[in-house]
Structure formats: structure tokens, C-alpha cells
Design a protein around this motif. Structure first.
Motif, PDB file in Angstrom:
ATOM      1  N   VAL A 168      52.016  38.060 127.709  1.00 33.34           N
ATOM      2  CA  VAL A 168      50.755  37.731 127.030  1.00 33.34           C
ATOM      3  C   VAL A 168      50.628  36.222 126.862  1.00 33.34           C
ATOM      4  O   VAL A 168      51.641  35.514 126.780  1.00 33.34           O
ATOM      5  CB  VAL A 168      50.698  38.426 125.650  1.00 33.34           C
TER       6      VAL A 168
ATOM      7  N   GLN B 271      44.144  33.008 124.709  1.00 33.56           N
ATOM      8  CA  GLN B 271      43.503  33.298 125.987  1.00 33.56           C
ATOM      9  C   GLN B 271      42.661  32.111 126.457  1.00 33.56           C
ATOM     10  O   GLN B 271      41.831  31.602 125.705  1.00 33.56           O
ATOM     11  CB  GLN B 271      42.647  34.555 125.890  1.00 33.56           C
TER      12      GLN B 271
ATOM     13  N   THR C 148      46.429  35.275 120.012  1.00 27.72           N
ATOM     14  CA  THR C 148      47.248  36.483 119.874  1.00 27.72           C
ATOM     15  C   THR C 148      48.066  36.414 118.592  1.00 27.72           C
ATOM     16  O   THR C 148      48.638  35.370 118.272  1.00 27.72           O
ATOM     17  CB  THR C 148      48.197  36.624 121.083  1.00 27.72           C
TER      18      THR C 148
ATOM     19  N   VAL D 228      44.260  40.121 123.273  1.00 24.26           N
ATOM     20  CA  VAL D 228      45.310  41.134 123.286  1.00 24.26           C
ATOM     21  C   VAL D 228      45.754  41.377 121.850  1.00 24.26           C
ATOM     22  O   VAL D 228      46.180  40.451 121.157  1.00 24.26           O
ATOM     23  CB  VAL D 228      46.504  40.669 124.142  1.00 24.26           C
TER      24      VAL D 228
ATOM     25  N   VAL E 109      50.517  44.019 130.769  1.00 26.17           N
ATOM     26  CA  VAL E 109      49.812  42.740 130.821  1.00 26.17           C
ATOM     27  C   VAL E 109      48.317  42.996 131.009  1.00 26.17           C
ATOM     28  O   VAL E 109      47.927  43.955 131.673  1.00 26.17           O
ATOM     29  CB  VAL E 109      50.367  41.846 131.963  1.00 26.17           C
TER      30      VAL E 109
ATOM     31  N   THR F 213      41.326  45.034 126.595  1.00 27.99           N
ATOM     32  CA  THR F 213      40.914  43.856 125.821  1.00 27.99           C
ATOM     33  C   THR F 213      39.410  43.887 125.567  1.00 27.99           C
ATOM     34  O   THR F 213      38.673  43.002 126.018  1.00 27.99           O
ATOM     35  CB  THR F 213      41.279  42.565 126.578  1.00 27.99           C
TER      36      THR F 213
ATOM     37  N   GLU G 287      43.997  37.645 131.521  1.00 22.17           N
ATOM     38  CA  GLU G 287      44.958  36.551 131.537  1.00 22.17           C
ATOM     39  C   GLU G 287      44.669  35.546 132.651  1.00 22.17           C
ATOM     40  O   GLU G 287      44.097  35.884 133.691  1.00 22.17           O
ATOM     41  CB  GLU G 287      46.385  37.104 131.734  1.00 22.17           C
TER      42      GLU G 287
END
Length: 379
Positions: free
Chosen positions: A155, A159, A166, A137, A104, A132, A109
């Protein structure tokens, strides 16, 4: 979609007061969602539980709507209080062994998709950090941290701070090849862009309704793929978790085989009714049409802000409904205050102004935002 986007603006009276560009934060709900809640409340006020079976039937209808909007089956959907609740059920429900790993991006996040995994440390589970460098990601970054001990990748579909989308299809294919579970925080995508959990090979997805779904706080849903349902132990159980839930005359502890085993007690009917009305509205408009409309509005913002010399992100190929920017000649804090004074609903995330329009916003409103930024002069 049969009706024009603008015809839905009357459903959202807040638009008469504010330029609302904060659906990635907390969205306004619709008149039809409010009416659905009031209808249930009026029923309770005037009739008590006389129509309880109807409430239950409607809840199952809403479960089906939630399944439909992500391409799942109703039996794979559980009602949860919020995104954190759903992700926590996954984190606490798997049979972790000391030495297991979760991948992760803790530095990127939202905390809802970080803390449930860090909480597993006392069970011997290690969190491996996904790099990142570009604010998102990528499958390549995930592949770089996978080891034989990795059991799950967590994920966000989009974001929250950067707006980076993603590539879930590519990530899902990677996880499938590696034999790794894929858990998605879907709150920044469901209701904004089309989501297909089967096509993306997602095992778990949690999202609540107060953002892009246009519902209210305190209700959401958790998707658990039917092939992994038996592997997830409910962290809490109650009467509703069982196969003979409505028989109160005996104790018969047999867990339901579907995702409803995660619903331990009485249903949150007001939230379910509100979310149902919100989902019906979204499905009426169409997720493809909504995604395209929002994409067009964001592109208009992008062009206008770039013309002013703003630094804008993410790149078109990496975004969904969120756009962030830095003004060329003003502090973010001061410009944000300027926009707030002029009743522009927005957010500031990690030092950048974040904008997030929905389908009922108009191109003219995007131009208005750009004009407000253009007109601002610091000092």
C-alpha cells in the motif's frame, strides 16, 4: 523548530520564479543540497579518492538520518536508486510459493507499487485486488480480501492521485493479527508528515528523495525491519553486500546481516550527499512542525477553492499534503494550461488538478492560487 518557516525560503530560489505547488511530483531542491553535491565533486576533482573514507563515514551519517526520519535503526536502512528499486528488492527477495497472495489496489496505486507484484505471476503468486470506492485503502477493505494464503499487503502511505492518506497504524495492527507482511510505498509521506515505522508495525518502506524529502532523483532508501531481514534474499549481490567488503585480496562470501546487504556495488555519493543535506534540513525544521504547517496550507486551499464552488478532495480526516480539485465552470485541461502559463507548478492526475505545497510555502501563496482560479473565465 527555532527559525520561522519563511526563513527557509531563501534556500529555494525557484520560489522567485514559480508558485511551486508540485512537491508530490518533483520538488525543487535546496541550495544546501546543491552545495553538498558540489562539495563532494570538488573533493573528487582536486583530491581524487584521497578522502574516500570520509565519503563512507558521511554516507553512514546519512543512513542514520534516513533511519531517524522514519523511526528506524540505521542497520534497517539500505540506499536504493528510487522507490521502485526498493519495492522490487522486496518483491524479488521473499521466498514465494505457488498459491501465495499479495493484496494491493492495482486500480489506484502508482505503478511502482503494482508492477513488482504483478511480475510475480510467473512464480505462482496471485494479486488480490483491494477495493477503493472512496479513493483510498482502508483497513476494512484490506480485511475483506485477506485469506490464509495472503503473505503481504502492499500500500502507499498516501495515494498519489487522490491524496488519500492510509491509516497505517490500523492497517499495521490488522496485518500483525493476521500474520501478514506490510510493505509501504512511502514517497508521498516521508518529508511531508511524521512517519514511524515501528509504531505502525511496517515491515518494509521504500521512498526516494526527489519529492517531499526535497532531495534529488536517483537516490532513496529502503527500510527492512530487522526481524524480517533474514527472510529477504538480495536479488543482486556484489562486493559491498558482504561482511569483508573492503578486503579485495580474497573471496569471502558472507552476506552482511543488516540492510546494507542490498547495496551491491559502489555508492552513489552525489545522491547520498544531496539526500543527507535535504534530510538535515527537514529534521532541523522538525517533522511534526512540517506536517502541521502543510496541513494548515492545504486547509487554506480547501476553504478558498470550496468558496469558488470547486469540488475538493480528499476529506480533511483522510489527507496529508495533497489536495485535488475540479473547477465548476472550466475544463481541467484548460485551467491547468492557464495555471502553467502563470508559472504555477502543479499536476493533473486522473482528471483532477493536484496541488501539493511544502512547509516553506506561505498562506499568501495559497490565496494567490485561489485568486488565479477565481479570475479565470473560460472562453
Amino acid at each position: 523548530m527555532s527559525a520561522p518557516f519563511e526563513s527557509y525560503r531563501a534556500e529555494f530560489p525557484v520560489l522567485g520564479e514559480q508558485l511551486y505547488l508540485n512537491h508530490a511530483g518533483v520538488a525543487p531542491t535546496s541550495l544546501r543540497a546543491a552545495s553538498a553535491v558540489k562539495g563532494w565533486m570538488d573533493d573528487l576533482v582536486h583530491h581524487g579518492i584521497l578522502h574516500e573514507r570520509g565519503w563512507e563515514a558521511h554516507s553512514e551519517h546519512v543512513r542514520g538520518l534516513a533511519a531517524s526520519i522514519i523511526g528506524a535503526e540505521p542497520g534497517e536502512v539500505a540506499f536504493v536508486r528510487n522507490t521502485s528499486h526498493g519495492l522490487g528488492l522486496v518483491a524479488e527477495g521473499l521466498d514465494w510459493k505457488p498459491g501465495d497472495e499479495v493484496a494491493v489496489a492495482t486500480s489506484l496505486e502508482y505503478p511502482s507499487n503494482v508492477y513488482p507484484w504483478l511480475h510475480l505471476k510467473e512464480r505462482g503468486v496471485e494479486v488480490r485486488e483491494i477495493a477503493t470506492p472512496n479513493g483510498g485503502v482502508t483497513p476494512e477493505a484490506v480485511a475483506a480480501v485477506l485469506t490464509p494464503r495472503t503473505r503481504l499487503v502492499a500500500v502507499s502511505s498516501v495515494q498519489f492521485a487522490t491524496g488519500h492518506r492510509t491509516n497505517l497504524e490500523a492497517l499495521g495492527a490488522l496485518c500483525e493479527r493476521a500474520g501478514v507482511l506490510l510493505c509501504v510505498d512511502g514517497i508521498q509521506s516521508v518529508g511531508c508528515i511524521p512517519v514511524d515505522v515501528k509504531k505502525s508495525r511496517i515491515h518494509f518502506l521504500s521512498a526516494d528523495s526527489h519529492k517531499w524529502m526535497l532531495g534529488i532523483s536517483g537516490i532513496g532508501f529502503l527500510y527492512v525491519a530487522k526481524d524480517v531481514l533474514p527472510r529477504v534474499r538480495p536479488a543482486l549481490v556484489g562486493w559491498r553486500s558482504t561482511t569483508d567488503a573492503w578486503n579485495f585480496n580474497r573471496s569471502h562470501f558472507e552476506l552482511r546481516p543488516d540492510a546494507a546487504k542490498f547495496e551491491e556495488g559502489s555508492a552513489a555519493y552525489p545522491g547520498i550527499y544531496a539526500m543527507g543535506a535535504a534530510l538535515e534540513l527537514l529534521l532541523e525544521v522538525g517533522t511534526d512542525a512540517i506536517g502541521a504547517r502543510i496541513g494548515g496550507l492545504v486547509a487554506r486551499l480547501d476553504a478558498g477553492l470550496r468558496d469558488l464552488g470547486c469540488e475538493v478532495g480528499p476529506a480533511p480526516e483522510d489527507r496529508a499534503g495533497i489536495l485535488t480539485f475540479l473547477p465548476p465552470d472550466a475544463s481541467v485541461r484548460v485551467l491547468s494550461a492557464h495555471l502553467s502559463e502563470r508559472k504555477v507548478a502543479h499536476s493533473v492526475r486522473r482528471g483532477r488538478i493536484r496541488l501539493s505545497p511544502h512547509f516553506y510555502n506561505t498562506p499568501e501563496e495559497m490565496d494567490r492560487l485561489v485568486a488565479l482560479v477565481r479570475a479565470y473565465r473560460p472562453g
